[in-house]
Design an enzyme around this catalytic site. Structure first.
Site, PDB file in Angstrom:
ATOM      1  N   TYR A  27      60.125  -5.555 -43.384  1.00  0.00           N
ATOM      2  CA  TYR A  27      60.619  -6.569 -44.272  1.00  0.00           C
ATOM      3  C   TYR A  27      61.521  -6.018 -45.457  1.00  0.00           C
ATOM      4  CZ  TYR A  27      58.719 -10.879 -41.903  1.00  0.00           C
ATOM      5  OH  TYR A  27      58.413 -11.748 -41.126  1.00  0.00           O
TER       6      TYR A  27
ATOM      7  N   LYS B 105      50.519  -0.088 -33.659  1.00  0.00           N
ATOM      8  CA  LYS B 105      51.223   0.519 -32.689  1.00  0.00           C
ATOM      9  C   LYS B 105      51.237   1.946 -32.695  1.00  0.00           C
ATOM     10  CE  LYS B 105      53.257  -0.377 -28.610  1.00  0.00           C
ATOM     11  NZ  LYS B 105      52.609  -0.992 -27.463  1.00  0.00           N
TER      12      LYS B 105
ATOM     13  N   ASP C 268      50.127  -5.251 -29.046  1.00  0.00           N
ATOM     14  CA  ASP C 268      50.605  -5.963 -27.735  1.00  0.00           C
ATOM     15  C   ASP C 268      49.154  -6.554 -27.248  1.00  0.00           C
ATOM     16  OD1 ASP C 268      49.693  -3.119 -27.424  1.00  0.00           O
ATOM     17  OD2 ASP C 268      51.352  -2.873 -25.604  1.00  0.00           O
TER      18      ASP C 268
ATOM     19  N   ASP D 143      53.247 -11.137 -39.346  1.00  0.00           N
ATOM     20  CA  ASP D 143      53.749 -12.392 -39.205  1.00  0.00           C
ATOM     21  C   ASP D 143      53.764 -12.940 -37.789  1.00  0.00           C
ATOM     22  OD1 ASP D 143      55.982 -14.374 -39.823  1.00  0.00           O
ATOM     23  OD2 ASP D 143      57.210 -12.962 -38.676  1.00  0.00           O
TER      24      ASP D 143
ATOM     25  N   ASP E  35      51.204 -16.505 -36.515  1.00  0.00           N
ATOM     26  CA  ASP E  35      51.651 -17.688 -35.896  1.00  0.00           C
ATOM     27  C   ASP E  35      50.814 -17.926 -34.535  1.00  0.00           C
ATOM     28  OD1 ASP E  35      53.657 -18.283 -37.821  1.00  0.00           O
ATOM     29  OD2 ASP E  35      55.064 -18.467 -36.261  1.00  0.00           O
TER      30      ASP E  35
END
Ligand code: IPM
Ligand code: MG
Length: 364
Positions: free
Chosen positions: A142, A189, A221, A245, A249
């Site tokens: 970001y 990751k 994942d 983020d 959600d």
């Protein structure tokens, strides 16, 4: 005690729900003998309209001068065509960076009274659903270097994390786990990203200081899959800005009650930034339809984390729970058409829901 609260109602339903949050804080003040002085500031689309910029300096100054900040929501179709650095969402990044709120706490909680709204099979959530996502908020992709090649045909965004940035947010993860089920999962990751390998190295070095917490690692994942396959395995998740983020959600959606979820963004010291996790819902703005409970529960987080008032925070949460027990619902948590019809006058709007919480608080 006296507290200074800067409010940023923002856009869409923001003003509707922040108003109810403030009323609940006032009611807490009356009940427990505190006073809250509210200062309203502009950010997001309304600030663009008024001043030409999404986060005027006066707003950031008002936030830094407060004990805590309550933000409604920013953004809407009106400003969607503006260039990236002038969009309402820039205000969020500016506030996060300017207030140095590097740890974003996003609880994903299924309210037992609303279990029917959970989209997962009942057997998957038989043990309930209560996950805390700790998202790094002021670093990573970001905020990393980004750009375009001279010919415009390639573009880049960079994920960078320093040891210090990782350590301070993982520490919040460990400390949060200590207060909960004592399980912390670092999501990354690390099979691909060097920055993720540094997250693991730093977390591994810290774990000896938290012998009571079980530390685990998971690729993002797989974490996305496990959240819907078996969410009960998670207690606290700590992760980078971008992964947080996305996963927050997902986690909020599986609770089935996105209109109920609160969040807190905290720094080392200084005021915290509190906002419901839902967006500005421009289609229902100003229509007395928005669910104010996420904002009200956000105020509970503010009382607990920034103002040191945990009994008061408990009272707000109890009041919300008793209103739900009473069967009162706003449209978003009312279920399908049949359920709505059956609700009759228990299907209420924003103001009435605020009234009910205030009433429940007074009755506690
Ligand atoms: C969030 C939002 C923001 C983010 C957007 C609006 C910039 O999605 O708070 O999760 O990506 O952080
Ligand atoms: Mg998001």
């Amino acid at each position: 005690m006296n507290f200074k609260i800067t409010t940023i109602p923002g856009d869409g339903i923001g003003p509707d729900i922040v108003r109810e949050g403030c009323r609940v804080l006032e009611s807490i003040g009356k009940k427990f003998g505190h006073s809250f002085a509210f200062t309203e500031a502009k950010a997001g689309g309304c600030a663009i309209d008024a001043t030409g910029e999404p986060l005027p300096k006066a707003t950031l100054d008002a936030c830094l001068a407060a004990d805590a900040v309550l933000l409604g929501a920013v953004g809407g179709p009106k400003w969607d065509t503006l260039p990236g650095n002038l969009r309402p969402e820039r205000a969020l990044l500016g506030l996060r960076a300017g207030m140095k709120t590097f740890a974003n706490l996003r609880p994903a909680l299924m309210f037992p009274q609303l279990a029917a709204a959970c989209p997962l099979k009942p057997e998957i959530v038989a043990q309930g659903l209560d996950i805390l996502i700790v998202r790094e908020l002021t670093g990573g992709i970001y905020f990393g270097d980004r750009g375009r090649s001279a010919d415009g045909n390639s573009a880049w965004d960079t994920e960078t994390y320093s040891r210090q940035e990782i350590e301070r947010v993982v520490k919040i993860g460990f400390e949060s786990a200590q207060k909960r089920q004592k399980r912390l999962c670092v999501v990354d990751k690390a099979n691909i990203l060097e920055s993720s390998r540094l997250w693991r190295e730093v977390s591994e070095a810290m774990k000896a200081s938290y012998p009571d917490v079980a530390l685990s690692y998971m690729y993002v994942d797989n974490a996305a899959m496990q959240l819907v396959r078996n969410p009960a395995q998670f207690d606290v998740i700590v992760t980078s800005n971008m992964f947080g983020d996305i996963l927050s959600d997902e986690a909020s959606q599986i609770t089935g009650s996105i209109g109920m979820l609160a969040s807190a963004s905290l720094g080392e010291s200084g005021p915290g930034l509190y906002e419901p996790i839902h967006g500005s819902a421009p289609d229902i703005a100003g229509k007395d339809l928005a669910n104010p409970l996420a904002t009200i529960l956000t105020c509970a987080m503010m009382l607990r984390f920034s103002l040191g008032l945990s009994a008061e925070a408990d009272a707000v949460e109890k009041a919300v729970s008793s209103v739900l027990d009473g069967g009162w619902r706003t449209g978003d948590i009312a279920g399908g058409a049949q359920d709505r019809a059956a609700l009759g006058d228990k299907l209420v709007g924003t103001r009435k829901m605020g009234d009910l919480v205030v009433g429940a608080l007074e009755a506690l």
